[in-house]
Design an enzyme around this catalytic site. Structure first.
Site, PDB file in Angstrom:
ATOM      1  N   SER A  19      15.723  47.376  21.561  1.00 18.04           N
ATOM      2  CA  SER A  19      15.688  48.560  20.695  1.00 18.04           C
ATOM      3  C   SER A  19      16.756  49.553  21.135  1.00 18.04           C
ATOM      4  O   SER A  19      17.074  49.659  22.334  1.00 18.04           O
ATOM      5  CB  SER A  19      14.307  49.205  20.837  1.00 18.04           C
ATOM      6  OG  SER A  19      14.298  50.484  20.256  1.00 18.04           O
TER       7      SER A  19
ATOM      8  N   TYR B 299       6.476  52.535  25.559  1.00 15.64           N
ATOM      9  CA  TYR B 299       7.005  51.477  24.691  1.00 15.64           C
ATOM     10  C   TYR B 299       8.483  51.225  25.011  1.00 15.64           C
ATOM     11  O   TYR B 299       8.914  50.085  25.222  1.00 15.64           O
ATOM     12  CB  TYR B 299       6.844  51.854  23.207  1.00 15.64           C
ATOM     13  CG  TYR B 299       7.705  50.993  22.312  1.00 15.64           C
ATOM     14  CD1 TYR B 299       7.366  49.673  22.059  1.00 15.64           C
ATOM     15  CD2 TYR B 299       8.903  51.482  21.774  1.00 15.64           C
ATOM     16  CE1 TYR B 299       8.189  48.867  21.272  1.00 15.64           C
ATOM     17  CE2 TYR B 299       9.724  50.682  20.994  1.00 15.64           C
ATOM     18  CZ  TYR B 299       9.362  49.377  20.747  1.00 15.64           C
ATOM     19  OH  TYR B 299      10.194  48.579  19.993  1.00 15.64           O
TER      20      TYR B 299
ATOM     21  N   LYS C 176      10.849  47.875  26.802  1.00 14.20           N
ATOM     22  CA  LYS C 176      12.080  47.221  26.339  1.00 14.20           C
ATOM     23  C   LYS C 176      13.142  47.236  27.448  1.00 14.20           C
ATOM     24  O   LYS C 176      13.864  46.260  27.639  1.00 14.20           O
ATOM     25  CB  LYS C 176      12.613  47.912  25.083  1.00 14.20           C
ATOM     26  CG  LYS C 176      11.698  47.778  23.867  1.00 14.20           C
ATOM     27  CD  LYS C 176      11.573  46.338  23.390  1.00 14.20           C
ATOM     28  CE  LYS C 176      10.596  46.191  22.246  1.00 14.20           C
ATOM     29  NZ  LYS C 176      10.293  44.798  21.896  1.00 14.20           N
TER      30      LYS C 176
HETATM   31  P1  NAD Z   1       5.298  44.164  13.935  1.00 13.73           P
HETATM   32  O1  NAD Z   1       4.173  44.820  14.644  1.00 13.73           O
HETATM   33  O2  NAD Z   1       5.282  44.153  12.445  1.00 13.73           O
HETATM   34  O3  NAD Z   1       5.449  42.661  14.430  1.00 13.73           O
HETATM   35  C1  NAD Z   1       5.096  42.246  15.727  1.00 13.73           C
HETATM   36  C2  NAD Z   1       4.207  41.026  15.586  1.00 13.73           C
HETATM   37  O4  NAD Z   1       3.858  40.570  16.904  1.00 13.73           O
HETATM   38  C3  NAD Z   1       2.909  41.325  14.842  1.00 13.73           C
HETATM   39  O5  NAD Z   1       2.715  40.365  13.819  1.00 13.73           O
HETATM   40  C4  NAD Z   1       1.830  41.206  15.925  1.00 13.73           C
HETATM   41  O6  NAD Z   1       0.602  40.728  15.401  1.00 13.73           O
HETATM   42  C5  NAD Z   1       2.482  40.237  16.896  1.00 13.73           C
HETATM   43  N1  NAD Z   1       2.029  40.360  18.294  1.00 13.73           N
HETATM   44  C6  NAD Z   1       1.922  41.487  19.039  1.00 13.73           C
HETATM   45  N2  NAD Z   1       1.493  41.190  20.270  1.00 13.73           N
HETATM   46  C7  NAD Z   1       1.316  39.834  20.319  1.00 13.73           C
HETATM   47  C8  NAD Z   1       0.878  38.928  21.316  1.00 13.73           C
HETATM   48  N3  NAD Z   1       0.484  39.354  22.512  1.00 13.73           N
HETATM   49  N4  NAD Z   1       0.846  37.607  21.022  1.00 13.73           N
HETATM   50  C9  NAD Z   1       1.199  37.163  19.790  1.00 13.73           C
HETATM   51  N5  NAD Z   1       1.603  37.971  18.798  1.00 13.73           N
HETATM   52  C10 NAD Z   1       1.671  39.302  19.067  1.00 13.73           C
HETATM   53  O7  NAD Z   1       6.654  44.838  14.472  1.00 13.73           O
HETATM   54  P2  NAD Z   1       8.145  44.692  13.945  1.00 13.73           P
HETATM   55  O8  NAD Z   1       8.572  46.004  13.409  1.00 13.73           O
HETATM   56  O9  NAD Z   1       8.308  43.476  13.151  1.00 13.73           O
HETATM   57  O10 NAD Z   1       8.888  44.533  15.338  1.00 13.73           O
HETATM   58  C11 NAD Z   1       9.264  43.284  15.865  1.00 13.73           C
HETATM   59  C12 NAD Z   1       9.936  43.477  17.195  1.00 13.73           C
HETATM   60  O11 NAD Z   1      11.064  44.309  17.033  1.00 13.73           O
HETATM   61  C13 NAD Z   1       9.068  44.146  18.240  1.00 13.73           C
HETATM   62  O12 NAD Z   1       9.368  43.552  19.492  1.00 13.73           O
HETATM   63  C14 NAD Z   1       9.526  45.589  18.201  1.00 13.73           C
HETATM   64  O13 NAD Z   1       9.298  46.221  19.425  1.00 13.73           O
HETATM   65  C15 NAD Z   1      10.999  45.399  17.936  1.00 13.73           C
HETATM   66  N6  NAD Z   1      11.671  46.559  17.333  1.00 13.73           N
HETATM   67  C16 NAD Z   1      11.253  47.027  16.110  1.00 13.73           C
HETATM   68  C17 NAD Z   1      11.921  48.097  15.532  1.00 13.73           C
HETATM   69  C18 NAD Z   1      11.541  48.648  14.186  1.00 13.73           C
HETATM   70  O14 NAD Z   1      12.212  49.598  13.719  1.00 13.73           O
HETATM   71  N7  NAD Z   1      10.539  48.099  13.497  1.00 13.73           N
HETATM   72  C19 NAD Z   1      13.011  48.691  16.196  1.00 13.73           C
HETATM   73  C20 NAD Z   1      13.389  48.188  17.444  1.00 13.73           C
HETATM   74  C21 NAD Z   1      12.719  47.111  17.986  1.00 13.73           C
HETATM   75  C1  WQD Z   2      13.149  58.764  12.273  1.00 10.73           C
HETATM   76  C2  WQD Z   2      13.455  60.217  12.004  1.00 10.73           C
HETATM   77  C3  WQD Z   2      11.924  61.720  13.086  1.00 10.73           C
HETATM   78  C4  WQD Z   2       8.394  60.476  10.820  1.00 10.73           C
HETATM   79  C5  WQD Z   2      11.334  54.785  16.407  1.00 10.73           C
HETATM   80  C6  WQD Z   2      11.201  54.310  17.825  1.00 10.73           C
HETATM   81  C7  WQD Z   2      12.313  53.364  18.155  1.00 10.73           C
HETATM   82  C8  WQD Z   2      12.389  52.237  17.130  1.00 10.73           C
HETATM   83  C9  WQD Z   2      12.435  52.759  15.724  1.00 10.73           C
HETATM   84  C10 WQD Z   2      11.103  50.376  17.881  1.00 10.73           C
HETATM   85  C11 WQD Z   2      13.319  61.114  13.238  1.00 10.73           C
HETATM   86  C12 WQD Z   2      11.791  61.830  11.580  1.00 10.73           C
HETATM   87  C13 WQD Z   2       9.687  60.599  11.299  1.00 10.73           C
HETATM   88  C14 WQD Z   2       7.829  61.558  10.098  1.00 10.73           C
HETATM   89  C15 WQD Z   2       9.890  62.781  10.364  1.00 10.73           C
HETATM   90  N1  WQD Z   2      11.257  51.379  17.158  1.00 10.73           N
HETATM   91  N2  WQD Z   2      10.405  61.730  11.080  1.00 10.73           N
HETATM   92  N3  WQD Z   2       8.607  62.674   9.902  1.00 10.73           N
HETATM   93  O1  WQD Z   2      11.766  57.864  16.242  1.00 10.73           O
HETATM   94  O2  WQD Z   2      14.077  57.224  15.395  1.00 10.73           O
HETATM   95  O3  WQD Z   2      12.567  55.488  16.279  1.00 10.73           O
HETATM   96  O4  WQD Z   2      11.350  53.656  15.526  1.00 10.73           O
HETATM   97  O5  WQD Z   2      11.773  50.024  18.796  1.00 10.73           O
HETATM   98  O6  WQD Z   2      12.053  52.876  19.423  1.00 10.73           O
HETATM   99  O7  WQD Z   2      11.237  55.423  18.694  1.00 10.73           O
HETATM  100  O8  WQD Z   2      12.049  56.486  14.117  1.00 10.73           O
HETATM  101  O9  WQD Z   2      11.114  56.506  11.854  1.00 10.73           O
HETATM  102  O10 WQD Z   2       9.790  57.557  13.738  1.00 10.73           O
HETATM  103  O11 WQD Z   2      11.870  58.677  12.931  1.00 10.73           O
HETATM  104  O12 WQD Z   2      10.526  63.811  10.186  1.00 10.73           O
HETATM  105  O13 WQD Z   2       6.667  61.535   9.657  1.00 10.73           O
HETATM  106  O14 WQD Z   2      12.498  60.717  11.064  1.00 10.73           O
HETATM  107  O15 WQD Z   2      11.761  62.986  13.683  1.00 10.73           O
HETATM  108  O16 WQD Z   2      14.302  62.125  13.127  1.00 10.73           O
HETATM  109  P1  WQD Z   2      12.641  56.898  15.575  1.00 10.73           P
HETATM  110  P2  WQD Z   2      11.109  57.266  13.139  1.00 10.73           P
END
Ligand code: NAD
Ligand code: WQD
Length: 336
Positions: free
Chosen positions: A124, A149, A153
Site C-alpha cells: 500500500s 494496518y 504492510k
Molecule cells: P477486501 O477486504 O475486499 O479483500 C480481502 C479478502 O481477503 C476478503 O475477501 C477477505 O474475506 C479475505 N481474507 C482476509 N483475511 C483472510 C484470511 N486470514 N484468510 C483468508 N482470506 C482472508 O480488500 P481489498 O480492498 O480487495 O484489498 C485487497 C488487498 O489489497 C489487501 O491486502 C489490502 O490491504 C490491500 N490494499 C487495498 C487497498 C484499497 O484501496 N482497497 C489499498 C492498498 C492495499
Molecule cells: C481519501 C480522502 C480523506 C472518507 C486509505 C488507507 C490506505 C489505503 C487506501 C489500504 C482523504 C477523505 C474519506 C470520508 C473524507 N488502503 N475522506 N470523508 O485514507 O487516503 O487511504 O485507503 O491500504 O492505506 O489509509 O483513503 O478513501 O479513506 O480517504 O473526506 O468519509 O477522502 O480525508 O483525504 P486514504 P480514504
C-alpha cells in the site's frame, strides 16, 4: 499455469480473478469470506467465462494451505488476503498483526515447503508515511505508518525482502496500491464494505443511493488547491491489469521488485464529489468537518517504474471511475 489467489473473493481480488480468467492462467481462490461473500466467486466465473477452484479457508491454517499445495501444482501466488480497515486496526491491533503478518508468514512457509517461490503481494502507498513529498517513488525511504494496518504492510514488505535476501531463488513483486475505486463495467462485482464505509468512494456512493444522509469531508484547511485532501485514485480494473503484468514478470525470472500502482494524478475530495455528481447526476450532500486523525494532505504516485519495467499504466480516468462505482452501487444497493 496455476495461480493461487488468496483473498480472491474480495474487492480487488475479484476484479483481478476476472482478468486472470481471460488469460491462460488457471486460478484457485482461497478466502475465508471474512470480508466478502461467496456470491462474488459465482460472479467472477460468470464474468470470466470459465471455472475456477474455490477453497473456503484461512491463510492462518497451515493444514489448509498444505492441502492446497498438495492437491494442486501451484506456479505462483497473488496474495490479497488481509484485514484492511485502518480505524479498526487501532482498536484490535493484535488481530491485524496476526491475520496479516502471521498469515503471510504461514503462507510463505507453506509455499517454501511446496517449492513454490513466486509471489505478488498487495502492499500500500501507506508505507511511504507522512514525510515523503508526492509524487512518491519506490526508492524513497519508507515512512512511519500512522496505524497498525499500515505497519502490517511495512512489516510484510520487510519480511519478503528478508526472504529474498536469504534465498534469491524467490521471485517477489511488492505492489504499492494507491486509492482503489471503481468497479467492473458490468456492475456485477464491486466494493462491498461491511457496515459504515471507511473510504471516500463507497461513502459517496452510499450517500448517492440514500443509505447515508451526508458525507463528512474530513478537513478543508490542508495545504492543497481547495483545502481538502488530495489522493491518487486508481480504477480497480487498471489495478487488476497491473497484477497480471507483475505476475508475468514474477513467473519469468527470480528477483524482488517494488512497483507503485497509481495514476500519477491527484484529486481532492471536492474534485471527487464533483466528478461523481457529473457521472451519476445525483447531488451529494456533504458537511465539512475536522481533519481525520492520521490523514495527510497529499498522496500521489510516480507510476513511471511500472510503465518502464512492466509496460503497465493506468488508462481509466476519474469520470470512468465514478461512473463504474455508481453503476455497481445503484445496481446492488445492498451489496452482494
Ligand atoms: P477486501 O477486504 O475486499 O479483500 C480481502 C479478502 O481477503 C476478503 O475477501 C477477505 O474475506 C479475505 N481474507 C482476509 N483475511 C483472510 C484470511 N486470514 N484468510 C483468508 N482470506 C482472508 O480488500 P481489498 O480492498 O480487495 O484489498 C485487497 C488487498 O489489497 C489487501 O491486502 C489490502 O490491504 C490491500 N490494499 C487495498 C487497498 C484499497 O484501496 N482497497 C489499498 C492498498 C492495499
Ligand atoms: C481519501 C480522502 C480523506 C472518507 C486509505 C488507507 C490506505 C489505503 C487506501 C489500504 C482523504 C477523505 C474519506 C470520508 C473524507 N488502503 N475522506 N470523508 O485514507 O487516503 O487511504 O485507503 O491500504 O492505506 O489509509 O483513503 O478513501 O479513506 O480517504 O473526506 O468519509 O477522502 O480525508 O483525504 P486514504 P480514504
Amino acid at each position: 499455469m496455476t495461480i493461487l489467489v488468496t483473498g480472491g473473493a474480495g474487492y480487488i481480488g475479484s476484479h483481478t480473478c476476472v482478468e486472470l480468467l481471460k488469460t491462460s492462467y488457471d486460478i484457485i481462490i482461497l478466502d475465508n469470506i471474512s470480508n466478502s461473500k461467496k456470491e462474488s466467486v459465482d460472479r467472477i466465473k460468470e464474468l470470466g467465462g470459465r471455472d475456477l477452484k474455490f477453497y473456503e479457508g484461512d491463510i492462518l491454517d497451515r493444514a489448509t494451505l498444505d492441502g492446497i499445495f498438495t492437491e494442486n501444482k501451484v506456479d505462483a501466488v497473488i496474495h490479497f488476503a488481509a484485514l484492511k480497515a485502518v480505524g479498526e486496526s487501532t482498536q484490535i491491533p493484535l488481530t491485524y498483526y496476526d491475520n496479516n503478518v502471521s498469515g503471510t508468514i504461514n503462507l510463505c512457509k507453506a509455499m517454501a515447503a511446496a517449492g513454490c517461490k513466486k509471489i505478488v503481494f498487495s502492499s500500500s502507498a501507506t508505507v511511504y508515511g507522512s514525510e515523503n513529498i508526492s509524487p512518491l517513488r519506490e526508492d524513497m525511504p519508507l515512512g512511519k505508518a500512522t496505524n497498525p494496518y499500515g505497519t502490517t504492510k511495512m512489516f510484510i514488505e520487510q519480511i519478503l525482502q528478508d526472504i529474498y535476501t536469504a534465498d534469491n531463488s524467490w521471485s517477489i513483486s511488492l505492489l504499492r496500491y494507491f486509492n482503489t475505486v471503481g468497479a467492473h463495467k458490468s456492475g456485477r462485482i464491486g466494493e462491498n464494505p461491511n457496515g459504515e464505509p471507511n473510504n471516500l468512494m463507497p461513502y459517496i456512493t452510499q450517500v448517492a443511493v440514500g443509505k447515508r444522509p451526508f458525507l463528512t469531508v474530513h478537513g478543508s484547511n490542508y495545504d492543497t488547491p481547495d483545502g481538502t485532501g488530495v489522493r491518487d485514485y486508481i480504477h480497480v480494473v487498471d489495478l487488476a491489469m497491473g497484477h497480471i503484468s507483475a505476475l508475468d514478470k514474477v513467473l519469468q525470472s527470480p528477483g524482488l521488485d517494488i512497483y507503485n500502482l497509481g495514476t500519477g494524478k491527484g484529486y481532492s475530495v471536492l474534485d471527487v464529489i464533483a466528478a461523481f455528481e457529473k457521472a451519476s447526476g445525483v447531488k451529494i450532500n456533504y458537511k465539512i468537518a475536522e481533519r481525520r486523525t492520521g490523514d495527510i494532505a497529499t498522496c500521489y504516485a510516480d507510476p513511471g517504474k511500472a510503465f518502464e519495467q512492466l509496460g503497465w499504466k493506468a488508462v481509466r480516468g476519474i469520470d470512468e471511475m465514478c461512473e463504474d462505482s455508481w453503476r455497481w452501487q445503484s445496481q446492488n444497493p445492498e451489496g452482494y
